[in-house]
Design an enzyme around this catalytic site. Structure first.
Site, mmCIF file in Angstrom:
data_model
loop_
_atom_site.group_PDB
_atom_site.id
_atom_site.type_symbol
_atom_site.label_atom_id
_atom_site.label_comp_id
_atom_site.label_asym_id
_atom_site.label_seq_id
_atom_site.Cartn_x
_atom_site.Cartn_y
_atom_site.Cartn_z
ATOM 1 N N TYR A 143 40.443 39.213 44.111
ATOM 2 C CA TYR A 143 40.540 38.963 45.538
ATOM 3 C C TYR A 143 40.321 37.493 45.898
ATOM 4 O O TYR A 143 40.705 37.052 46.981
ATOM 5 C CB TYR A 143 39.533 39.820 46.308
ATOM 6 C CG TYR A 143 39.796 41.310 46.252
ATOM 7 C CD1 TYR A 143 40.996 41.810 45.772
ATOM 8 C CD2 TYR A 143 38.847 42.216 46.666
ATOM 9 C CE1 TYR A 143 41.240 43.174 45.717
ATOM 10 C CE2 TYR A 143 39.074 43.590 46.620
ATOM 11 C CZ TYR A 143 40.278 44.054 46.139
ATOM 12 O OH TYR A 143 40.505 45.407 46.090
ATOM 13 N N LYS A 193 37.970 47.030 32.001
ATOM 14 C CA LYS A 193 39.236 47.344 31.341
ATOM 15 C C LYS A 193 39.371 46.417 30.130
ATOM 16 O O LYS A 193 40.353 45.700 29.956
ATOM 17 C CB LYS A 193 40.405 47.160 32.326
ATOM 18 C CG LYS A 193 41.750 47.716 31.814
ATOM 19 C CD LYS A 193 41.738 49.205 31.584
ATOM 20 C CE LYS A 193 43.130 49.692 31.157
ATOM 21 N NZ LYS A 193 43.131 51.113 30.740
ATOM 22 N N ASP A 225 39.892 53.536 33.985
ATOM 23 C CA ASP A 225 40.719 54.727 34.173
ATOM 24 C C ASP A 225 39.952 55.989 33.796
ATOM 25 O O ASP A 225 40.059 57.027 34.456
ATOM 26 C CB ASP A 225 42.031 54.624 33.385
ATOM 27 C CG ASP A 225 41.880 53.992 32.015
ATOM 28 O OD1 ASP A 225 40.765 53.569 31.651
ATOM 29 O OD2 ASP A 225 42.891 53.911 31.299
ATOM 30 N N ASP A 249 36.091 48.462 44.551
ATOM 31 C CA ASP A 249 36.745 48.811 45.799
ATOM 32 C C ASP A 249 37.447 50.163 45.666
ATOM 33 O O ASP A 249 37.278 51.069 46.494
ATOM 34 C CB ASP A 249 37.757 47.715 46.141
ATOM 35 C CG ASP A 249 38.327 47.839 47.545
ATOM 36 O OD1 ASP A 249 37.930 48.759 48.274
ATOM 37 O OD2 ASP A 249 39.177 47.006 47.901
ATOM 38 N N ASP A 253 36.025 54.154 47.028
ATOM 39 C CA ASP A 253 36.825 54.958 47.949
ATOM 40 C C ASP A 253 37.129 56.332 47.349
ATOM 41 O O ASP A 253 37.122 57.348 48.057
ATOM 42 C CB ASP A 253 38.132 54.241 48.284
ATOM 43 C CG ASP A 253 37.951 53.178 49.356
ATOM 44 O OD1 ASP A 253 36.790 52.865 49.684
ATOM 45 O OD2 ASP A 253 38.956 52.656 49.859
#
Length: 369
Positions: A143, A193, A225, A249, A253
Site C-alpha cells: 500500500y 507467502k 492461502d 487487510d 475482513d
C-alpha cells in the site's frame, strides 16, 4: 485532579458520522463514571473534507491529530468521489494519517458472542469460543511501496505496485505482536507467502529472529492461502495472527464473518506516539441516513481506546460487557438480525442507547425493550 484528555473525531463519510456519534456517547458516559475529563474536537475527513476544502485531509486536522490523546475515525469513501485522482480520493486521507502518525501496528480483535452465534455463516461448533487478535503491519508493504504507477505500453496499459519490507518495519510490528501474545495465550502464527515472495522470506526470517527475545511465546508460520482456509475450517486454533499490510487487510475482513458481520469489528492503530481507533467496516453509503448502521464496531473501538490510550482499562471492560449484555437482550441491527422472536430490530441510536443503559448504575434488568 485528572488531566484533560483530548480526542479528535474524524466522522468521515456515509455511516461514519452515525456510528461515531454513538461511540462518543458511550465514551462520555464512561469518562463521567471514572471522573475523566475529555475534550472533543471534530474535523471533516475523506469525501466530507474534499467537498469542503478540496482535499481529503487538511493540515489543520492533521496537526490536531498529532496534538491529541487519541483519534476516533468513522469511515471514508463513496461513489461520489470515485473519479478523483488517487491522491485526492477519500482513502488517501486514511493512508496519510497512518503514515504521518506512524501507526505501524493495527490490532483487530475477532471475538464471537454466544448470543450471536446463529448470525455467523459458519456452524455454531466452529465459531463458538473464537478469540483471535490479528496484528497487521500498517505503514509498509504494497500500500505504500514505490514505485507505483500506470503507464501506456504498446499492448495497452500496465499497472505497477511495489511490495517491500525492511527489517526494521518487520521487527517493530513483530515486537507489538509478541507483547500482545504475552498477555493472551502466548501463541503467534505469523502469516506470509514465503514460498513465492522475497519480501515474505525476509518477513519470516526477521520474525524468527525476533522470537528469540520471547522464548515463552510459541511461534508458528503459515502461508497466507492456508491461513485463509484455516480461518474457515478451524478458527479456534488461532490466538495472535501476525501479518503484513495487505494480507492483514484481507484476512481480517474474512475473519469478520466468523462474528456474523464486519459491523462488529473494532480496530486500534498504534504507534510509538500516536493512536487511532476505527471500525473495520467501510462507509456503506447504500445505508447512510437510514438509521440501519451497526455502531458496535465503533463503540468497541472506543473500548480499545480506553484500554490503550486513555488509561481506563476498567472502562474498556465495562463497555465490552455492556455490548455483550445488549446483544443478550436481543438488540440487533439489520446486519445481525436473524428474525428470532427473541430479537428486536433496532436502529443505530437504539443500539447505542441500549449499551449506554447497561453502563448506568441504576439500570434494572429487563427494562431495555
Amino acid at each position: 485532579m485528572s488531566k484533560t484528555k483530548e480526542l479528535i473525531v474524524l466522522p468521515g463519510d456515509g455511516i461514519g458520522p452515525e456510528v461515531t456519534k454513538e461511540a462518543i456517547k458511550i465514551l462520555q458516559t464512561v469518562c463521567k463514571r471514572h471522573n475523566k475529563k475529555l475534550r472533543i474536537r471534530s474535523f471533516p475527513v475523506g469525501g466530507a473534507s474534499i467537498d469542503r476544502y478540496g482535499r481529503p485531509l487538511t493540515e489543520e486536522a492533521l496537526k490536531a491529530c498529532k496534538e491529541s490523546s487519541a483519534v476516533l475515525l468513522g469511515a471514508v469513501g463513496g461513489p461520489k468521489w470515485d473519479d478523483q485522482p488517487k491522491d485526492k480520493r477519500p482513502e488517501a486521507a486514511l493512508l496519510q494519517l497512518r503514515k504521518e502518525l506512524d501507526l505501524f501496528a493495527n490490532l483487530r480483535p475477532i471475538t464471537t458472542y454466544k448470543s450471536l452465534l446463529q448470525s455467523s455463516p459458519l456452524k455454531r461448533e466452529i465459531v463458538s469460543g473464537v478469540d483471535i487478535m490479528i496484528v497487521r503491519e500498517l505503514t509498509g508493504g504494497i500500500y505504500f511501496g514505490r514505485p507505483r504507477f500506470i503507464e501506456q505500453t504498446e499492448n495497452g496499459e500496465r499497472g505497477v505496485d511495489t511490495l517491500s519490507y525492511t527489517t526494521e518495519e518487520i521487527e517493530r510490528v513483530a515486537h507489538a505482536a509478541f507483547k500482545t501474545a504475552a498477555n493472551r495465550n502466548r501463541k503467534i502464527i505469523s502469516v506470509d507467502k514465503s514460498n513465492v515472495l522475497d519480501s515474505s522470506r525476509l518477513w519470516r526470517k526477521t520474525v524468527q529472529e525476533s522470537a528469540k527475545q520471547w522464548p515463552e511465546i510459541e511461534l508458528q508460520h503459515m502461508l497466507v492461502d492456508n491461513c485463509a482456509m484455516q480461518l474457515v475450517r478451524n478458527p479456534k486454533q488461532f490466538d495472535v495472527i501476525l501479518t503484513g499490510n495487505m494480507f492483514g487487510d484481507i484476512l481480517s475482513d474474512e475473519a469478520s464473518m466468523i462474528t456474523g458481520s464486519i459491523g462488529m469489528l473494532p480496530s486500534a492503530s498504534l504507534g510509538e506516539e500516536f493512536a487511532m481507533y476505527e471500525p473495520v467496516h467501510g462507509s456503506a453509503p447504500d445505508i447512510a441516513g437510514q438509521r440501519a448502521a451497526n455502531p458496535i464496531a465503533a463503540i468497541a473501538s472506543v473500548a480499545l481506546m480506553c484500554r490503550y490510550s486513555l488509561d481506563m482499562p476498567e472502562a474498556a471492560l465495562e463497555i465490552e460487557e455492556a455490548i455483550k449484555g445488549t446483544l443478550e437482550d436481543g438488540f440487533r441491527t439489520a446486519d445481525i438480525y436473524g428474525h428470532s422472536t427473541k430479537e428486536y430490530r433496532a436502529t443505530t441510536s437504539e443500539i447505542g442507547s441500549a449499551i449506554d443503559k447497561h453502563l448506568s448504575p441504576n439500570l434494572k434488568p429487563g427494562n431495555l425493550l
